[in-house]
Design an enzyme around this catalytic site. Structure first.
Site, PDB file in Angstrom:
ATOM      1  N   ASN A   1       0.843  -1.212   0.000  1.00  0.00           N
ATOM      2  CA  ASN A   1       0.000   0.000   0.000  1.00  0.00           C
ATOM      3  C   ASN A   1       0.870   1.252   0.000  1.00  0.00           C
ATOM      4  O   ASN A   1       0.547   2.241  -0.661  1.00  0.00           O
ATOM      5  CB  ASN A   1      -0.948   0.000   1.205  1.00  0.00           C
ATOM      6  CG  ASN A   1      -2.213  -0.796   0.923  1.00  0.00           C
ATOM      7  OD1 ASN A   1      -3.057  -0.368   0.147  1.00  0.00           O
ATOM      8  ND2 ASN A   1      -2.314  -1.972   1.533  1.00  0.00           N
TER       9      ASN A   1
ATOM     10  N   ARG B   1       3.535   1.325  25.792  1.00  0.00           N
ATOM     11  CA  ARG B   1       2.932   1.838  24.564  1.00  0.00           C
ATOM     12  C   ARG B   1       3.024   3.361  24.513  1.00  0.00           C
ATOM     13  O   ARG B   1       3.296   3.954  23.481  1.00  0.00           O
ATOM     14  CB  ARG B   1       1.448   1.450  24.550  1.00  0.00           C
ATOM     15  CG  ARG B   1       1.133   0.366  23.619  1.00  0.00           C
ATOM     16  CD  ARG B   1      -0.314  -0.043  23.684  1.00  0.00           C
ATOM     17  NE  ARG B   1      -0.342  -1.475  23.548  1.00  0.00           N
ATOM     18  CZ  ARG B   1      -0.092  -2.131  22.424  1.00  0.00           C
ATOM     19  NH1 ARG B   1       0.183  -1.477  21.322  1.00  0.00           N
ATOM     20  NH2 ARG B   1      -0.106  -3.434  22.385  1.00  0.00           N
TER      21      ARG B   1
ATOM     22  N   MET C   1       0.881  -2.611  12.228  1.00  0.00           N
ATOM     23  CA  MET C   1       0.271  -3.608  13.112  1.00  0.00           C
ATOM     24  C   MET C   1       0.487  -3.270  14.580  1.00  0.00           C
ATOM     25  O   MET C   1       0.971  -4.085  15.368  1.00  0.00           O
ATOM     26  CB  MET C   1       0.866  -5.000  12.803  1.00  0.00           C
ATOM     27  CG  MET C   1       0.724  -5.414  11.364  1.00  0.00           C
ATOM     28  SD  MET C   1      -0.990  -5.471  10.819  1.00  0.00           S
ATOM     29  CE  MET C   1      -1.512  -6.961  11.657  1.00  0.00           C
ATOM     30  N   ARG C   2       0.138  -2.068  14.946  1.00  0.00           N
ATOM     31  CA  ARG C   2       0.416  -1.619  16.306  1.00  0.00           C
ATOM     32  C   ARG C   2      -0.779  -0.814  16.782  1.00  0.00           C
ATOM     33  O   ARG C   2      -1.272   0.064  16.054  1.00  0.00           O
ATOM     34  CB  ARG C   2       1.618  -0.717  16.198  1.00  0.00           C
ATOM     35  CG  ARG C   2       2.533  -0.414  17.276  1.00  0.00           C
ATOM     36  CD  ARG C   2       3.419  -1.262  17.913  1.00  0.00           C
ATOM     37  NE  ARG C   2       3.550  -0.742  19.287  1.00  0.00           N
ATOM     38  CZ  ARG C   2       3.683  -1.475  20.324  1.00  0.00           C
ATOM     39  NH1 ARG C   2       3.723  -2.776  20.202  1.00  0.00           N
ATOM     40  NH2 ARG C   2       3.776  -0.948  21.511  1.00  0.00           N
TER      41      ARG C   2
ATOM     42  N   HIS D   1      -8.196  -0.909   6.085  1.00  0.00           N
ATOM     43  CA  HIS D   1      -8.515  -2.200   6.699  1.00  0.00           C
ATOM     44  C   HIS D   1      -9.036  -3.140   5.612  1.00  0.00           C
ATOM     45  O   HIS D   1      -9.886  -2.742   4.805  1.00  0.00           O
ATOM     46  CB  HIS D   1      -9.576  -2.006   7.790  1.00  0.00           C
ATOM     47  CG  HIS D   1      -9.919  -3.283   8.488  1.00  0.00           C
ATOM     48  ND1 HIS D   1      -9.061  -3.887   9.393  1.00  0.00           N
ATOM     49  CD2 HIS D   1     -10.995  -4.081   8.397  1.00  0.00           C
ATOM     50  CE1 HIS D   1      -9.616  -5.004   9.832  1.00  0.00           C
ATOM     51  NE2 HIS D   1     -10.785  -5.156   9.251  1.00  0.00           N
TER      52      HIS D   1
ATOM     53  N   GLU E   1     -10.889   3.232  19.499  1.00  0.00           N
ATOM     54  CA  GLU E   1     -11.475   1.890  19.400  1.00  0.00           C
ATOM     55  C   GLU E   1     -11.057   1.271  18.072  1.00  0.00           C
ATOM     56  O   GLU E   1     -11.277   1.870  16.996  1.00  0.00           O
ATOM     57  CB  GLU E   1     -13.006   1.984  19.488  1.00  0.00           C
ATOM     58  CG  GLU E   1     -13.634   0.679  19.910  1.00  0.00           C
ATOM     59  CD  GLU E   1     -15.160   0.749  19.834  1.00  0.00           C
ATOM     60  OE1 GLU E   1     -15.775  -0.290  19.604  1.00  0.00           O
ATOM     61  OE2 GLU E   1     -15.697   1.865  19.991  1.00  0.00           O
TER      62      GLU E   1
HETATM   63  C1  GRF Z   1      -3.149  -4.741   3.907  1.00  0.00           C
HETATM   64  O1  GRF Z   1      -4.043  -5.754   3.524  1.00  0.00           O
HETATM   65  C2  GRF Z   1      -3.819  -3.754   4.815  1.00  0.00           C
HETATM   66  O2  GRF Z   1      -5.176  -3.551   4.528  1.00  0.00           O
HETATM   67  C3  GRF Z   1      -3.694  -4.439   6.157  1.00  0.00           C
HETATM   68  O3  GRF Z   1      -2.415  -5.024   6.140  1.00  0.00           O
HETATM   69  C4  GRF Z   1      -2.037  -5.294   4.790  1.00  0.00           C
HETATM   70  C5  GRF Z   1      -0.751  -4.575   4.576  1.00  0.00           C
HETATM   71  O4  GRF Z   1      -0.175  -4.882   3.334  1.00  0.00           O
HETATM   72  N1  GRF Z   1      -3.910  -3.503   7.232  1.00  0.00           N
HETATM   73  P1  GRF Z   1       1.011  -4.012   2.756  1.00  0.00           P
HETATM   74  O5  GRF Z   1       2.097  -3.960   3.819  1.00  0.00           O
HETATM   75  O6  GRF Z   1       0.470  -2.656   2.442  1.00  0.00           O
HETATM   76  O7  GRF Z   1       1.471  -4.748   1.541  1.00  0.00           O
END
Ligand code: GRF
Length: 232
Positions: free
Chosen positions: A16, A67, A92-93, A111, A145
């Site tokens: 992304n 955190r 992822m945090r 998401h 949230e």
């Molecule tokens: C994507 O599917 C995003 O929606 C999710 O984690 C994945 C990340 O992929 N939160 P990348 O690192 O952007 O390839």
């Protein structure tokens, strides 16, 4: 209009991020990807950023006792680089409420599901287990949230009979790569914003846009969201 200085937060692959970097190469794109931060030093996306001549930093969350300490360092780093907007892309945090309140309306996330369905992890396997015919992705403002912030834009894809979590993930990812650059442009350009806890969008949405799966003419692979529109 001055480009908004934007940081992308990642934890891994960075596909992304790659899509955002590609979109931001257009001189008319309203966001400048000025900084990439990963909480994991081994994230592949850091190299993608450096190849694009974007400052890429790792702030290893394991080096922080709490955190709040990690978030304070992240906040300091973003401000040091004059960041105005933050785009989470596979970050992822969980961020603390203190951090998120400070960046309210200026931090978005993608998401891999049609929220409010399938918050959390393993969205594609859960969608398949439920037998849904339509799946997709969502870009939303981030609030404390998890996966619950006001929705800015979504893209839908069909679920096919022979899908595995991997094939479905690949189809959704393709939609993510179109949806995220388009949506970040709306936010950076001011056409999408957070007002009174709701996402407000100036760009007209196409009420005739619809997706059916299975479609009468065979599986459709089109993704929908707000129209591309011109960016100023
Ligand atoms: C994507 O599917 C995003 O929606 C999710 O984690 C994945 C990340 O992929 N939160 P990348 O690192 O952007 O390839």
């Amino acid at each position: 209009m001055a480009k908004r200085r934007t940081a992308v937060l990642i934890s891994g692959r960075g596909s992304n991020l790659q899509a955002l970097l590609a979109a931001a190469r257009d001189p008319a794109y309203p966001a400048d990807i000025a900084l990439v931060v990963s909480n994991r030093p081994d994230a592949a996306g850091l190299a993608l950023a450096r190849e694009a001549d974007v400052t890429a930093l790792a702030i290893d969350h394991k080096a922080f006792a709490t955190r709040a300490n990690f978030d304070a360092e992240l906040d300091r780093t973003l401000r040091h680089h004059d960041v105005e907007l933050v785009a989470c892309a596979g970050f992822m945090r969980v961020l603390t409420a203190g951090f998120l309140n400070a960046w309210e309306g200026k931090i978005v996330n993608i998401h891999p599901a049609l929220l409010p369905l399938y918050k959390g992890l393993d969205t594609h396997a859960r969608a398949l287990a439920d037998g849904v015919r339509i799946h997709g992705c969502t870009v939303h403002f981030v609030v404390p949230e998890i996966d619950s912030g006001p929705i800015i834009a979504q893209a839908a894809v069909p679920v096919l009979g022979d899908d595995t979590p991997e094939t479905l993930a690949a189809r959704v990812l393709e939609a993510e790569h179109r949806l995220y650059p388009m949506t970040l442009a709306l936010v950076a350009g001011g056409q999408a914003r957070l007002e009174g806890g709701k996402a407000v969008i100036d760009a007209p949405s196409d009420a005739s846009a619809a997706i059916y799966s299975p479609s009468p003419e065979g599986p459709s692979r089109r993704a929908f969201g707000p129209p591309q529109g011109e960016v100023d």
